[in-house]
Scaffold this motif. Sequence first.
Motif, PDB file in Angstrom:
ATOM      1  N   UNK A 103     -16.903   0.215  21.844  1.00 48.57           N
ATOM      2  CA  UNK A 103     -15.634  -0.523  21.869  1.00 48.57           C
ATOM      3  C   UNK A 103     -14.476   0.371  21.452  1.00 48.57           C
ATOM      4  N   UNK A 104     -14.724   1.267  20.511  1.00 50.79           N
ATOM      5  CA  UNK A 104     -13.659   2.163  20.036  1.00 50.79           C
ATOM      6  C   UNK A 104     -13.262   3.169  21.110  1.00 50.79           C
ATOM      7  N   UNK A 105     -14.207   3.570  21.955  1.00 47.17           N
ATOM      8  CA  UNK A 105     -13.889   4.520  23.025  1.00 47.17           C
ATOM      9  C   UNK A 105     -13.006   3.892  24.094  1.00 47.17           C
ATOM     10  N   UNK A 106     -13.027   2.571  24.207  1.00 51.13           N
ATOM     11  CA  UNK A 106     -12.223   1.872  25.211  1.00 51.13           C
ATOM     12  C   UNK A 106     -10.788   1.603  24.743  1.00 51.13           C
ATOM     13  N   UNK A 107     -10.514   1.831  23.459  1.00 51.51           N
ATOM     14  CA  UNK A 107      -9.182   1.536  22.925  1.00 51.51           C
ATOM     15  C   UNK A 107      -8.154   2.543  23.434  1.00 51.51           C
ATOM     16  N   UNK A 108      -6.918   2.099  23.618  1.00 49.64           N
ATOM     17  CA  UNK A 108      -5.868   3.029  24.078  1.00 49.64           C
ATOM     18  C   UNK A 108      -5.420   3.961  22.956  1.00 49.64           C
ATOM     19  N   UNK A 109      -4.711   4.997  23.333  1.00 49.15           N
ATOM     20  CA  UNK A 109      -4.094   5.972  22.429  1.00 49.15           C
ATOM     21  C   UNK A 109      -5.121   6.788  21.659  1.00 49.15           C
ATOM     22  N   UNK A 110      -6.355   6.864  22.127  1.00 51.57           N
ATOM     23  CA  UNK A 110      -7.372   7.710  21.511  1.00 51.57           C
ATOM     24  C   UNK A 110      -7.627   8.910  22.406  1.00 51.57           C
ATOM     25  N   UNK A 111      -6.674   9.808  22.446  1.00 54.48           N
ATOM     26  CA  UNK A 111      -6.818  10.992  23.276  1.00 54.48           C
ATOM     27  C   UNK A 111      -7.483  12.070  22.449  1.00 54.48           C
ATOM     28  N   UNK A 112      -8.483  12.679  23.031  1.00 56.12           N
ATOM     29  CA  UNK A 112      -9.243  13.680  22.295  1.00 56.12           C
ATOM     30  C   UNK A 112      -8.527  15.021  22.217  1.00 56.12           C
ATOM     31  N   UNK A 113      -7.503  15.216  23.010  1.00 56.62           N
ATOM     32  CA  UNK A 113      -6.795  16.495  23.004  1.00 56.62           C
ATOM     33  C   UNK A 113      -7.419  17.500  23.957  1.00 56.62           C
ATOM     34  N   UNK A 114      -8.439  17.079  24.707  1.00 60.95           N
ATOM     35  CA  UNK A 114      -9.086  17.995  25.636  1.00 60.95           C
ATOM     36  C   UNK A 114      -8.170  18.354  26.798  1.00 60.95           C
ATOM     37  N   UNK A 115      -7.170  17.545  27.030  1.00 61.22           N
ATOM     38  CA  UNK A 115      -6.260  17.852  28.117  1.00 61.22           C
ATOM     39  C   UNK A 115      -5.245  18.924  27.728  1.00 61.22           C
ATOM     40  N   UNK A 116      -5.164  19.209  26.436  1.00 67.01           N
ATOM     41  CA  UNK A 116      -4.233  20.225  25.950  1.00 67.01           C
ATOM     42  C   UNK A 116      -5.057  21.382  25.400  1.00 67.01           C
ATOM     43  N   UNK A 117      -5.420  22.277  26.281  1.00 70.44           N
ATOM     44  CA  UNK A 117      -6.269  23.388  25.893  1.00 70.44           C
ATOM     45  C   UNK A 117      -5.419  24.652  25.854  1.00 70.44           C
TER      46      UNK A 117
END
Length: 133
Positions: free
Chosen positions: A71-85
């Motif tokens: 359920x926590x993985x489906x919540x918004x605003x939880x970006x792992x930062x993997x897109x900013x490498x």
Amino acid sequence: MNKLFSILLSSLIMLQSFGVHYDDIVQLDELIEHAQFHSEQYGDNVIVFLSKHYGELKADHQRDHQEEKKDHEKLPFNHSGASHICVADVFINNYKSELNEVEFSDYSDGNFYYQAPSSSLHSQGILQPPRIS
């Protein structure tokens, strides 16, 4: 129609500059459902819920409630930062060479000269600024 398109495009650019993606807007219903679950199950108000999922209590809540991980993985605003490498390449060179010193000389013989204009138009006075008559 152009104004509406401009407003929508501007708001999209503004939201993306704040780090809000369109996926986050779509997942807002998951946030509301999970907040209602916390309200019924744990008696949390909105402030405590946001603190448990986005604030100081996040690490403790994730550690204590592993069953809610999906359920926590489906919540918004939880970006792992993997897109900013950021990738940094570092090269260490062990080869040492002596640098030759560069010598500067004070030779100042100029290689330019001024030559007066020699066109016929200039000598006849045709190209003159306007005069007050």
